[in-house]
Design an enzyme around this catalytic site. Structure first.
Site, PDB file in Angstrom:
ATOM      1  N   GLY A 165       0.735  -1.161  -0.031  1.00 60.51           N
ATOM      2  CA  GLY A 165      -0.039   0.192  -0.170  1.00 60.51           C
ATOM      3  C   GLY A 165       0.680   1.333  -0.120  1.00 60.51           C
ATOM      4  O   GLY A 165       0.555   2.085  -0.778  1.00 60.51           O
ATOM      5  N   CYS A 166       1.891   1.316   0.613  1.00 59.20           N
ATOM      6  CA  CYS A 166       2.758   2.381   0.845  1.00 59.20           C
ATOM      7  C   CYS A 166       3.406   2.760  -0.442  1.00 59.20           C
ATOM      8  O   CYS A 166       3.596   3.825  -0.675  1.00 59.20           O
ATOM      9  CB  CYS A 166       3.785   2.233   2.023  1.00 59.20           C
ATOM     10  SG  CYS A 166       2.745   2.368   3.594  1.00 59.20           S
ATOM     11  N   THR A 167       3.686   1.636  -1.213  1.00 55.92           N
ATOM     12  CA  THR A 167       4.573   1.696  -2.414  1.00 55.92           C
ATOM     13  C   THR A 167       3.619   2.057  -3.399  1.00 55.92           C
ATOM     14  O   THR A 167       4.156   3.049  -4.195  1.00 55.92           O
ATOM     15  CB  THR A 167       4.974   0.351  -2.755  1.00 55.92           C
ATOM     16  OG1 THR A 167       5.974  -0.402  -1.768  1.00 55.92           O
ATOM     17  CG2 THR A 167       5.742   0.270  -4.253  1.00 55.92           C
TER      18      THR A 167
END
Length: 208
Positions: free
Chosen positions: A104-106
């Site tokens: 998700g952060c990527t």
């Protein structure tokens, strides 16, 4: 003492603490003719216990649009000290994410990367922040060619200043962590927008 602890909690607890103090003080003064010393000592012990309990609570502070952004200072992925004052005169997109290199952060970081030139052309700069180490942040930057710096806020100084650390729940498990949140800060250091419901794959569109 009370001012110190009130600064550590949000306004939802202020009323509770105020009522507690008033009731206990009332009991102490109403009993002044009978064992006033014992009543005062009891009041003091209960107050200190409550203060200890409050201090241990990880309560998120809610910053809102129009608030002055906390004047942070922290090291980034390359060991450079970054401060809010470095961005005076330009808008800043400060995005907090739970953990570098996670899916998700990527997705969120790559979406900001793909729109980075658009941000620059509109007077924005971009800065990420998490509790990851500088090495992990740099590896993430190298792997995905992220063009903006990332704060390695391992002691959570900036994270706590912006109130994004708090209780979370995933698959029935409760734990403390970073709540994915983006703050848009204007040229004068005032919060222009707060985005707490981040669409990781379309985050740039939420900001621009």
């Amino acid at each position: 003492l009370w001012i110190y602890f009130l600064k550590r909690v949000n306004y939802k607890l202020h009323f509770f603490l105020f009522v507690h103090l008033m009731v206990l003080q009332s009991l102490a003064f109403q009993s002044y003719k009978v064992k006033i010393e014992m009543n005062f000592n009891l009041w003091l012990k209960i107050t200190l216990l409550l203060c200890t309990f409050v201090a241990k609570q990880k309560i998120m502070t809610t910053l809102k649009i129009g608030d002055k952004a906390p004047n942070f200072s922290a090291k980034d992925n390359q060991g450079n000290t970054i401060q809010l004052s470095d961005y005076t005169g330009k808008k800043l997109v400060l995005f907090f994410y739970p953990k570098a290199s996670t899916p998700g952060c990527t997705a969120e970081a790559c979406d900001l990367r793909d729109n980075y030139q658009t941000f620059l052309s509109k007077g924005y700069d971009v800065l990420g922040a998490s509790a990851d180490s500088a090495k992990r942040q740099q590896n993430w930057i190298d792997k995905h060619e992220l063009p903006f710096p990332l704060l390695a806020d391992e002691d959570k100084t900036v994270i706590n200043a912006f109130g994004v650390w708090g209780p979370k729940k995933f698959m029935g498990k409760k734990y403390d962590g970073i709540h994915r949140t983006t703050f848009v800060i204007d040229e004068k250091g005032v919060i222009e927008d707060v985005i707490s419901k981040v669409k990781t794959k379309e985050h740039a569109a939420q900001i621009l």
